[in-house]
Write a protein that holds these residues in place. Structure first.
Motif, short mmCIF file in Angstrom:
data_model
loop_
_atom_site.label_atom_id
_atom_site.label_comp_id
_atom_site.label_asym_id
_atom_site.label_seq_id
_atom_site.Cartn_x
_atom_site.Cartn_y
_atom_site.Cartn_z
N PRO A 70 0.82 -1.22 0.00
CA PRO A 70 0.00 0.00 0.00
C PRO A 70 0.84 1.26 0.00
CG PRO A 70 0.05 -0.96 2.19
CD PRO A 70 0.78 -1.93 1.30
N GLY A 71 0.18 2.37 -0.34
CA GLY A 71 0.83 3.67 -0.29
C GLY A 71 0.99 4.35 -1.63
N LYS A 72 0.50 3.72 -2.70
CA LYS A 72 0.61 4.34 -4.01
C LYS A 72 -0.52 5.35 -4.22
CE LYS A 72 3.37 1.20 -6.77
NZ LYS A 72 3.53 0.60 -8.11
N ALA A 73 -0.22 6.37 -5.01
CA ALA A 73 -1.19 7.44 -5.24
C ALA A 73 -2.36 6.96 -6.11
CB ALA A 73 -0.51 8.63 -5.89
N ILE A 74 -3.56 7.44 -5.78
CA ILE A 74 -4.76 7.20 -6.59
C ILE A 74 -5.18 8.55 -7.18
CG2 ILE A 74 -7.16 6.44 -6.57
CD1 ILE A 74 -6.49 4.72 -4.14
N ARG A 125 6.76 4.75 0.46
CA ARG A 125 7.08 5.97 1.19
C ARG A 125 7.36 7.10 0.21
NH1 ARG A 125 11.12 6.48 4.94
NH2 ARG A 125 11.70 8.53 4.18
N GLY A 126 7.44 8.32 0.74
CA GLY A 126 7.81 9.48 -0.06
C GLY A 126 6.64 10.39 -0.36
N ASN A 127 6.93 11.48 -1.03
CA ASN A 127 5.91 12.44 -1.45
C ASN A 127 5.87 12.49 -2.97
OD1 ASN A 127 4.84 13.67 1.14
ND2 ASN A 127 7.03 13.93 1.45
N TYR A 137 10.33 2.40 -0.34
CA TYR A 137 9.58 1.65 0.67
C TYR A 137 10.05 1.98 2.07
CZ TYR A 137 8.43 -1.33 -3.37
OH TYR A 137 8.02 -1.80 -4.60
N ASP A 138 9.11 2.06 3.00
CA ASP A 138 9.40 2.02 4.43
C ASP A 138 9.39 0.56 4.85
OD1 ASP A 138 9.98 4.39 5.77
OD2 ASP A 138 7.90 5.04 5.72
N VAL A 139 10.44 0.12 5.51
CA VAL A 139 10.55 -1.28 5.92
C VAL A 139 10.84 -1.33 7.42
CG1 VAL A 139 11.74 -3.46 5.54
CG2 VAL A 139 11.46 -1.87 3.64
N TRP A 162 14.03 0.99 8.40
CA TRP A 162 14.89 1.24 7.24
C TRP A 162 14.06 1.84 6.11
CZ3 TRP A 162 20.04 0.20 7.94
CH2 TRP A 162 20.36 -0.64 9.02
N ALA A 163 14.74 2.58 5.24
CA ALA A 163 14.12 3.11 4.03
C ALA A 163 14.82 2.48 2.84
CB ALA A 163 14.24 4.62 3.98
N LEU A 164 14.03 1.87 1.96
CA LEU A 164 14.57 1.36 0.69
C LEU A 164 14.33 2.43 -0.36
CD1 LEU A 164 13.71 -2.44 0.26
CD2 LEU A 164 15.96 -1.35 0.00
#
Length: 493
Positions: A70-74, A125-127, A137-139, A162-164
């Protein structure tokens, strides 16, 4: 790759630079391991590796059991972001399994036994980066009970968050790697980072950076904070100046927000939600307000009442120089981290150089001008003549070693040499990003059409930036010029 004969001379130059610089720079908390310099040469594969990923880089395999991360823009029909995808149960993360293949002596293969395995909570993750095809990704490593599971991975200190980072806008692939490591040679703390190649549910996703997030706690961190929830005491915390948190208790209203000195939000990163109470959040907000009042007060440069007693001045100077040299226009605006550790002084921490060195999406101002002079906190401290003098002196000093033309060029060339055929694999997957239909930078002529062009563009930007700073660093004194109003007031006191 690093192991080719053509890289031996360049490697030697970098190593000499590292040895010399190590006597002049403060050490990072723990040894600063720079992957392209410190990684041991691996024995070439004797067998046939066709049909399977074979790489000198660590391999990170993510298995979601078929679930979408999850976390992708719609978007709506006008291509405006309406919301972000959620897991089936409505949460922002899903459980997944991460396996990391990281052989010490030989190449890594997708079917090798993993060195590290763990359950994780994962999300995109991210903007702006959420809009890219290659996501970040946030892991968060967790155990079977869902509790934090701090692990040493790829030679980095134990941590659970961690951040990928998947470089997509940055087509050189190396901006964050380069500036985190250079920052770590100058400052007491900068995030650890390693290159790796990522597979999600068996699909190759390209070259990534595994980055230590800026957080703290007993479950793994190199920032030393002490929080006692029971007694509601603390000796340190981490704050972020950005878009805020979706957890309201973490969003605070210190002096700078109350007085409209920023239109961004300051939120508490650490202590985390599990240890954060409303009382503790209020105490942090009040104490941080005292810090900001010292900066923005009339006596801001007074040795007793001013900022000097609450700020690690050398840290602020280095943060300023690193972000100016790298032309990081996000610094002081987004993803701006400040922390107070157990020594009681406030320090800055670098983060996110994806847009650095003329890689900003909007039309840039070129190599000229200073970046941080109007940023929160720096817009006041830079009015202190002692501070601007320290910037000039430190900049001149660093230009003779870790920020010299020779060192920076060698760092770039050796990093690319080390990545080797991983670059080719990455752009077999994402090579279409060089096409005009995928342009992200404006105006269009700023978008590179090949990997070599992307590298040359970055080098040229760095060269131009250093040339401008060399010629104009003294002009920073304009921001600390004496105030006639203040001189008159002090004369009549």
């Amino acid at each position: 790759m690093k192991y080719k004969l053509t890289g031996i001379i360049a490697t030697a130059l970098v190593l000499v630079g590292i040895i010399v610089i190590s006597f002049m720079m403060p050490t990072d908390n723990g040894k600063r391991y720079i992957e392209h310099i410190d990684t041991e040469e691996k024995t070439p594969c004797a067998g046939d590796c066709s049909g399977i990923l074979c790489t000198h880089l660590p391999i990170v395999k993510i298995d979601t059991q078929g679930s979408e991360i999850p976390g992708k823009a719609i978007y709506n029909h006008e291509k405006q972001v309406m919301e972000y995808t959620l897991a089936e149960d409505g949460s922002t993360t899903i459980k997944a399994k991460v396996s990391i293949v990281d052989n010490e002596k030989v190449n890594n293969h997708a079917n090798d036994t993993a060195k590290v395995e763990s359950l994780v909570n994962i999300r995109v993750r991210g903007n702006s980066s959420r809009h890219f095809d290659k996501p970040n990704y946030d892991v968060e490593f967790v155990n079977e009970a869902g509790l934090n599971n701090s692990l040493e991975i790829m030679g980095m200190d134990a941590h659970h968050e961690w951040a990928l980072h998947g470089p997509f806008l940055d087509k050189t692939l190396i901006r964050n790697y380069m500036w985190y490591n250079i920052s770590g040679q100058l400052m007491e703390y900068a995030p650890n980072v390693r290159f790796c190649e990522v597979m999600v549910n068996g699909e190759y996703r390209g070259v990534y950076l595994m980055c230590e997030t800026i957080s703290a706690g007993k479950d793994g961190s190199r920032i030393t904070l002490s929080i006692d929830k029971k007694d509601n005491t603390f000796t340190g915390y981490i704050l972020r100046h950005d878009r805020g948190s979706n957890n309201d208790i973490k969003n605070i209203e210190p002096f700078s927000i109350y007085t409209f000195r920023t239109d961004k939000i300051i939120n508490i990163v650490s202590p985390g939600a599990q240890n954060l109470t409303e009382t503790l959040a209020r105490e942090i907000s009040l104490e941080f307000s005292h810090f900001e009042k010292a900066i923005y007060s009339y006596d801001f440069d007074d040795l007793v009442y001013g900022y000097d007693g609450t700020v690690d001045v050398d840290n602020f100077v280095d943060y300023f120089i690193i972000n100016e040299v790298s032309l990081n226009r996000d610094a002081g605006l987004y993803s701006t981290y400040i922390y107070k550790d157990t020594d009681g002084k406030f320090k800055m921490c670098v983060w996110d150089f994806n847009n650095a060195l003329d890689n900003y999406e909007e039309t840039p101002n070129g190599a000229e001008g200073f970046v941080l002079q109007e940023s929160i906190w720096f817009n006041r401290i830079i009015q202190d003549e002692d501070f601007t003098e320290k910037i000039i002196e430190r900049y001149r000093y660093l230009r003779k070693n870790v920020l010299s033309d020779e060192y920076l060029e060698s760092f770039i060339d050796e990093t690319i040499l080390y990545l080797g055929d991983a670059v080719d694999r990455n752009f077999e997957k994402w090579g279409y990003s060089f096409n005009k239909t995928s342009d992200k930078l404006f105006p269009a002529w700023r978008n590179p059409r090949s990997y070599s062009e992307a590298v040359e563009d970055m080098k040229e930007s760095l060269k131009n930036r250093l040339k401008w700073l060399d010629e104009n660093i003294e002009s920073i004194k304009q921001y600390s010029a004496a105030s006639k109003t203040r001189e008159s007031h002090e004369t009549h006191e």
